[in-house]
Design an enzyme around this catalytic site. Structure first.
Site, PDB file in Angstrom:
ATOM      1  N   HIS A  71      43.103  35.072  34.484  1.00 14.46           N
ATOM      2  CA  HIS A  71      42.911  34.707  35.887  1.00 14.46           C
ATOM      3  C   HIS A  71      41.738  33.741  35.999  1.00 14.46           C
ATOM      4  O   HIS A  71      40.611  34.052  35.603  1.00 14.46           O
ATOM      5  CB  HIS A  71      42.608  35.952  36.722  1.00 14.46           C
ATOM      6  N   SER A  92      41.217  39.283  33.249  1.00 16.27           N
ATOM      7  CA  SER A  92      40.684  38.738  34.493  1.00 16.27           C
ATOM      8  C   SER A  92      39.155  38.698  34.378  1.00 16.27           C
ATOM      9  O   SER A  92      38.642  38.133  33.418  1.00 16.27           O
ATOM     10  CB  SER A  92      41.155  39.570  35.695  1.00 16.27           C
ATOM     11  N   ASP A 127      46.861  44.168  37.838  1.00 19.76           N
ATOM     12  CA  ASP A 127      47.792  43.224  37.231  1.00 19.76           C
ATOM     13  C   ASP A 127      47.887  43.491  35.729  1.00 19.76           C
ATOM     14  O   ASP A 127      46.878  43.626  35.044  1.00 19.76           O
ATOM     15  CB  ASP A 127      47.309  41.786  37.484  1.00 19.76           C
TER      16      ASP A 127
END
Length: 339
Positions: free
Chosen positions: A187, A160, A279
């Protein structure tokens, strides 16, 4: 939190300033070009810089490079350029994240402001990395990387905030002789996936493409999960799943990792890199539970340690490594074939 806004549109600066201040931030400086932005970043030392790309006098790419060289501070690129790699060139110059610049009419949209707020908070937690070149193994794993050499059938990777640079560092150190394919969830803002794949292709000798439904990538190939759907593995094939976001992300790292673990078992390598939140942690745990192996980026080299930390706390890291040590471990685990 102290914010510096760098944008050549006076209207955009004014509306963003009001929105960010209403969200609880302090806007300490406004700049209409990259040169002024660089000077204010040097003099004001803000917590985060919001940087446009196309500006007079000095563009955002050059300003980002100068700031990160002379007075490093987390920079978010605020870009409307969805169809080219310029935004990711700013990432290569040291920016920590990218956010899509909407039409000015959307600047007061509460959804946009909330997403912007989350980006700024994540960026403020980032740090400039000086790679140490050393890592350490997580204790208690019965099977070592040496025992696994050449056994991996698929690599799944998740990242991310700070991920584009971390991923490019890893892929740049790998070549087309790599014995396994790679599926990556990064992401990203909606609309940036194609330009990310284009930019990443310029950083590596591996073949990079956006994932589509069909066979998993073969040796020496990388597939990037497209934004707006979950990328999952089913029966040795990639499927694009239009289900609800997970951790407010679509695609989610956990979706990829857990689905791949169920198919590949001990032949799966999961790699979890820098990012805010958790995540990928549960997905790493599923990989371990199914007999696979995981590499997690260490605190010293992760721009944002949230996702790696969550995996480590779940005892879901086979090894915790510095970014510079991950490529060699991938080569050992995946093996290769002669060119």
């Amino acid at each position: 939190m102290r914010i510096l806004l760098v944008d050549d549109s006076a209207l955009a600066r004014g509306i963003l300033k009001v929105g960010l201040e209403q969200a609880g931030f302090q806007v300490v400086g406004l700049a209409s070009n990259g040169q002024t932005g660089y000077e204010l970043a040097r003099d004001l030392v803000p917590d985060v810089v919001i940087m446009d790309i196309n500006m007079p006098v000095m563009d955002g790419l050059t300003a980002t490079q100068k700031i990160m060289s002379d007075c490093p501070v987390p920079i978010i690129v605020f870009s409307s350029q969805l169809d080219g790699p310029a935004s990711f060139s700013a990432i290569a110059n040291g920016a920590i994240d990218i956010m899509h610049k909407p039409s000015i009419a959307e600047y007061n949209n509460p959804v946009f402001i909330e997403e912007f707020r989350k980006k700024i908070i994540a960026a403020s937690e980032a740090k400039r990395i000086f790679f140490s070149g050393s890592g350490f193994s997580s204790p208690g794993r019965a099977v070592s990387a040496h025992d696994r050499a050449g056994t991996i059938g698929l690599v799944v990777m998740g990242a991310s905030t700070g991920g584009p640079v971390a991923v490019s560092e890893i892929l740049a150190a790998l070549g087309p002789e790599l014995g396994s394919g790679i599926v990556l969830v990064q992401h990203l803002e909606c609309g940036f996936d194609a330009s990310y794949a284009e930019w990443l292709q310029g950083q590596t000798r591996l073949k990079v493409s956006l994932a589509s439904e069909g066979p998993v990538p073969g040796p020496g190939c990388v597939m990037i999960a497209p934004v707006g759907v979950h990328t999952v593995i089913s029966g040795n094939s990639i499927q694009l799943e239009d289900s609800d976001p997970l951790f407010n992300q679509k695609p989610a790292v956990d979706k990829l990792f857990s689905s791949a673990a169920a198919v590949y078992g001990s032949r799966l390598l999961g790699i979890l890199l820098t990012g805010m939140g958790s995540d990928g942690a549960a997905g790493c745990a599923d990989i371990i539970r199914c007999g696979g192996y995981t590499l997690v980026q260490n605190k010293e080299t992760a721009s944002v340690f949230g996702m790696p930390k969550a995996a480590i706390e779940l005892q879901a890291a086979s090894e915790v490594l510095s970014l510079s040590d991950i490529p060699a471990r991938i080569r050992t685990l995946c093996g290769g074939f002669p060119l």
